[in-house]
Design a protein around this motif. Structure first.
Motif, PDB file in Angstrom:
ATOM      1  N   PRO A  80      11.732   2.336   6.410  1.00 40.66           N
ATOM      2  CA  PRO A  80      10.413   3.323   6.618  1.00 40.66           C
ATOM      3  C   PRO A  80      10.331   4.411   5.682  1.00 40.66           C
ATOM      4  CG  PRO A  80      11.464   2.925   8.752  1.00 40.66           C
ATOM      5  CD  PRO A  80      12.532   2.219   7.654  1.00 40.66           C
ATOM      6  N   GLY A  81       9.211   4.354   5.196  1.00 39.84           N
ATOM      7  CA  GLY A  81       8.988   5.298   4.019  1.00 39.84           C
ATOM      8  C   GLY A  81       7.620   6.038   4.248  1.00 39.84           C
ATOM      9  N   MET A  82       6.766   6.076   3.032  1.00 43.51           N
ATOM     10  CA  MET A  82       5.526   6.812   3.515  1.00 43.51           C
ATOM     11  C   MET A  82       4.629   6.210   2.570  1.00 43.51           C
ATOM     12  SD  MET A  82       6.658  10.820   2.452  1.00 43.51           S
ATOM     13  CE  MET A  82       8.203  10.780   1.918  1.00 43.51           C
ATOM     14  N   SER A  83       3.361   5.998   3.220  1.00 45.09           N
ATOM     15  CA  SER A  83       2.210   5.333   2.642  1.00 45.09           C
ATOM     16  C   SER A  83       1.476   6.119   1.849  1.00 45.09           C
ATOM     17  CB  SER A  83       1.223   4.655   3.753  1.00 45.09           C
ATOM     18  OG  SER A  83       0.202   4.049   3.156  1.00 45.09           O
ATOM     19  N   LEU A  84       1.286   5.783   0.453  1.00 46.29           N
ATOM     20  CA  LEU A  84       0.629   6.861  -0.575  1.00 46.29           C
ATOM     21  C   LEU A  84      -0.768   6.536  -0.770  1.00 46.29           C
ATOM     22  CD1 LEU A  84       3.623   7.048  -3.174  1.00 46.29           C
ATOM     23  CD2 LEU A  84       3.000   8.745  -1.359  1.00 46.29           C
ATOM     24  N   GLY A  85      -1.138   5.373   0.028  1.00 41.74           N
ATOM     25  CA  GLY A  85      -2.522   5.040  -0.048  1.00 41.74           C
ATOM     26  C   GLY A  85      -2.812   3.451  -0.389  1.00 41.74           C
ATOM     27  N   TRP A  86      -4.096   3.179  -0.400  1.00 40.81           N
ATOM     28  CA  TRP A  86      -4.422   1.572  -0.606  1.00 40.81           C
ATOM     29  C   TRP A  86      -5.671   1.670  -1.542  1.00 40.81           C
ATOM     30  CZ3 TRP A  86      -2.678  -2.612   2.017  1.00 40.81           C
ATOM     31  CH2 TRP A  86      -1.689  -2.352   3.159  1.00 40.81           C
ATOM     32  N   THR A  87      -5.795   0.582  -2.341  1.00 42.83           N
ATOM     33  CA  THR A  87      -7.039   0.185  -3.230  1.00 42.83           C
ATOM     34  C   THR A  87      -7.292  -1.129  -2.551  1.00 42.83           C
ATOM     35  OG1 THR A  87      -6.369   1.526  -4.871  1.00 42.83           O
ATOM     36  CG2 THR A  87      -7.911  -0.252  -5.393  1.00 42.83           C
ATOM     37  N   TRP A  88      -8.459  -1.242  -1.912  1.00 44.44           N
ATOM     38  CA  TRP A  88      -8.547  -2.514  -1.108  1.00 44.44           C
ATOM     39  C   TRP A  88     -10.095  -2.869  -1.023  1.00 44.44           C
ATOM     40  CZ3 TRP A  88      -4.867  -5.186   0.445  1.00 44.44           C
ATOM     41  CH2 TRP A  88      -5.074  -6.238   1.443  1.00 44.44           C
ATOM     42  N   ASP A  89     -10.346  -4.372  -1.567  1.00 46.64           N
ATOM     43  CA  ASP A  89     -11.641  -4.939  -1.416  1.00 46.64           C
ATOM     44  C   ASP A  89     -11.848  -6.047  -0.436  1.00 46.64           C
ATOM     45  OD1 ASP A  89     -12.206  -3.546  -4.041  1.00 46.64           O
ATOM     46  OD2 ASP A  89     -11.109  -4.940  -5.109  1.00 46.64           O
ATOM     47  N   PHE A  90     -13.062  -5.825   0.098  1.00 45.74           N
ATOM     48  CA  PHE A  90     -13.535  -7.080   0.830  1.00 45.74           C
ATOM     49  C   PHE A  90     -14.248  -7.905   0.391  1.00 45.74           C
ATOM     50  CE2 PHE A  90     -14.027  -2.592   3.586  1.00 45.74           C
ATOM     51  CZ  PHE A  90     -12.570  -2.651   4.159  1.00 45.74           C
ATOM     52  N   LEU A  91     -13.691  -9.226   0.413  1.00 44.25           N
ATOM     53  CA  LEU A  91     -14.385 -10.203  -0.402  1.00 44.25           C
ATOM     54  C   LEU A  91     -15.056 -11.241   0.322  1.00 44.25           C
ATOM     55  CD1 LEU A  91     -11.299 -10.607  -2.860  1.00 44.25           C
ATOM     56  CD2 LEU A  91     -13.221  -9.449  -3.206  1.00 44.25           C
ATOM     57  N   GLY A  92     -14.728 -11.416   1.920  1.00 46.40           N
ATOM     58  CA  GLY A  92     -15.368 -12.357   2.671  1.00 46.40           C
ATOM     59  C   GLY A  92     -15.298 -12.073   4.058  1.00 46.40           C
ATOM     60  N   GLY A 137      -5.922  -6.268  -2.420  1.00 50.30           N
ATOM     61  CA  GLY A 137      -5.952  -4.824  -3.042  1.00 50.30           C
ATOM     62  C   GLY A 137      -4.345  -4.541  -3.042  1.00 50.30           C
ATOM     63  N   GLU A 138      -3.928  -3.371  -3.269  1.00 47.52           N
ATOM     64  CA  GLU A 138      -2.864  -2.910  -3.454  1.00 47.52           C
ATOM     65  C   GLU A 138      -2.392  -1.842  -2.473  1.00 47.52           C
ATOM     66  OE1 GLU A 138      -2.198  -3.351  -8.263  1.00 47.52           O
ATOM     67  OE2 GLU A 138      -2.646  -1.247  -7.591  1.00 47.52           O
ATOM     68  N   HIS A 139      -1.207  -1.984  -1.950  1.00 43.03           N
ATOM     69  CA  HIS A 139      -0.609  -0.616  -1.081  1.00 43.03           C
ATOM     70  C   HIS A 139       0.394  -0.150  -2.075  1.00 43.03           C
ATOM     71  CE1 HIS A 139       1.320   0.354   3.124  1.00 43.03           C
ATOM     72  NE2 HIS A 139       0.850   1.311   2.426  1.00 43.03           N
ATOM     73  N   ARG A 140       0.486   1.470  -2.069  1.00 38.00           N
ATOM     74  CA  ARG A 140       1.154   2.127  -2.781  1.00 38.00           C
ATOM     75  C   ARG A 140       2.111   2.780  -1.671  1.00 38.00           C
ATOM     76  NH1 ARG A 140      -3.340   2.922  -4.365  1.00 38.00           N
ATOM     77  NH2 ARG A 140      -3.601   5.012  -3.572  1.00 38.00           N
ATOM     78  N   LEU A 141       3.410   2.579  -1.840  1.00 35.04           N
ATOM     79  CA  LEU A 141       4.552   3.094  -0.704  1.00 35.04           C
ATOM     80  C   LEU A 141       5.579   3.749  -1.399  1.00 35.04           C
ATOM     81  CD1 LEU A 141       5.070  -0.247   1.244  1.00 35.04           C
ATOM     82  CD2 LEU A 141       4.118   1.704   1.965  1.00 35.04           C
ATOM     83  N   MET A 142       5.876   5.090  -0.844  1.00 38.12           N
ATOM     84  CA  MET A 142       7.227   5.635  -1.290  1.00 38.12           C
ATOM     85  C   MET A 142       8.447   5.202  -0.406  1.00 38.12           C
ATOM     86  SD  MET A 142       7.938   9.849  -2.057  1.00 38.12           S
ATOM     87  CE  MET A 142       6.306   9.972  -2.613  1.00 38.12           C
ATOM     88  N   ILE A 143       9.255   4.711  -0.782  1.00 39.52           N
ATOM     89  CA  ILE A 143      10.606   3.946  -0.276  1.00 39.52           C
ATOM     90  C   ILE A 143      11.802   4.957  -0.363  1.00 39.52           C
ATOM     91  CG2 ILE A 143      11.855   1.830   0.029  1.00 39.52           C
ATOM     92  CD1 ILE A 143       9.043   1.665   0.409  1.00 39.52           C
ATOM     93  N   PRO A 144      12.540   4.609   0.638  1.00 41.99           N
ATOM     94  CA  PRO A 144      14.107   5.563   0.508  1.00 41.99           C
ATOM     95  C   PRO A 144      14.915   5.055  -0.640  1.00 41.99           C
ATOM     96  CG  PRO A 144      13.567   5.214   2.597  1.00 41.99           C
ATOM     97  CD  PRO A 144      12.429   4.428   2.221  1.00 41.99           C
ATOM     98  N   ARG A 145      15.551   5.565  -1.509  1.00 41.11           N
ATOM     99  CA  ARG A 145      16.657   4.970  -2.150  1.00 41.11           C
ATOM    100  C   ARG A 145      18.012   4.916  -1.613  1.00 41.11           C
ATOM    101  NH1 ARG A 145      16.362   7.022  -8.415  1.00 41.11           N
ATOM    102  NH2 ARG A 145      17.597   4.949  -8.382  1.00 41.11           N
ATOM    103  N   ARG A 146      18.660   4.025  -2.057  1.00 38.50           N
ATOM    104  CA  ARG A 146      19.912   3.955  -1.454  1.00 38.50           C
ATOM    105  C   ARG A 146      20.698   5.221  -1.658  1.00 38.50           C
ATOM    106  NH1 ARG A 146      22.021  -0.293   0.354  1.00 38.50           N
ATOM    107  NH2 ARG A 146      20.816  -1.745  -0.769  1.00 38.50           N
ATOM    108  N   PRO A 147      21.324   5.765  -0.821  1.00 37.06           N
ATOM    109  CA  PRO A 147      22.131   6.852  -0.766  1.00 37.06           C
ATOM    110  C   PRO A 147      23.183   6.731  -1.925  1.00 37.06           C
ATOM    111  CG  PRO A 147      22.057   6.422   1.604  1.00 37.06           C
ATOM    112  CD  PRO A 147      21.413   5.176   0.775  1.00 37.06           C
ATOM    113  N   ASN A 148      23.211   8.019  -2.642  1.00 31.94           N
ATOM    114  CA  ASN A 148      24.199   8.007  -3.805  1.00 31.94           C
ATOM    115  C   ASN A 148      23.716   7.102  -5.016  1.00 31.94           C
ATOM    116  OD1 ASN A 148      25.769   9.977  -2.524  1.00 31.94           O
ATOM    117  ND2 ASN A 148      26.892   8.335  -1.545  1.00 31.94           N
TER     118      ASN A 148
END
Length: 149
Positions: A80-92, A137-148
């Motif tokens: 679990p991280g943080m959603s930073l946003g979507w760019t999304w198109d409705f095609l059909g 579209g695209e989903h931008r996510l901030m993801i945790p890095r491995r500790p250390n």
């Protein structure tokens, strides 16, 4: 068995296909109740028959919501991280009875100035049972890095 990934566990080009989801009338009705969007194209079959779709269709944001949920059920997922946003198109249209799945990949990655986090961009397609891409579209996510890391 799927494993939730840290940022370092991903590579640009990694791909995944989600499980599938069958759209029902009850799903569309529930989304209308939840969102407050009771536009007739979503709820009134007689009205919808007179439109270019010829039948009721799901809300566009219903499709995005399903796409996001299907990604969380896929074998390829992140801690679990943080959603930073979507760019999304409705095609059909998304219709009652459609069987949807998501195909997504890691399109790009970058570290952040915020310690312990990285950003991944997931280009994604919501695809119906006929192979038609109905949303993308695209989903931008901030993801945790491995500790250390």
């Amino acid at each position: 068995m799927s494993v939730e990934r840290y940022y370092e566990d991903a590579q640009v080009g990694d791909e995944c296909i989600s499980p599938s989801f069958t759209v029902t009338e009850a799903h569309i009705n529930a989304y209308a109740d939840l969102s407050g969007d009771r536009t007739p194209i979503h709820l009134d079959e007689e009205y919808a028959k007179k439109t270019s779709f010829g039948t009721r269709v799901a809300h566009g944001l219903f499709g995005l919501s399903i796409a996001d949920g299907l990604k969380t059920q896929a074998d390829y997922r992140f801690l679990p991280g943080m959603s930073l946003g979507w760019t999304w198109d409705f095609l059909g249209p998304i219709k009652i009875g459609d069987v949807l799945h998501v195909k997504f990949r890691v399109g790009s990655m970058r570290t952040t100035k915020k310690p312990g986090w990285g950003i991944v961009v997931l280009p994604s397609e919501l695809i119906n049972q006929d192979g038609m891409v109905v949303q993308r579209g695209e989903h931008r996510l901030m993801i945790p890095r491995r500790p250390n890391a």
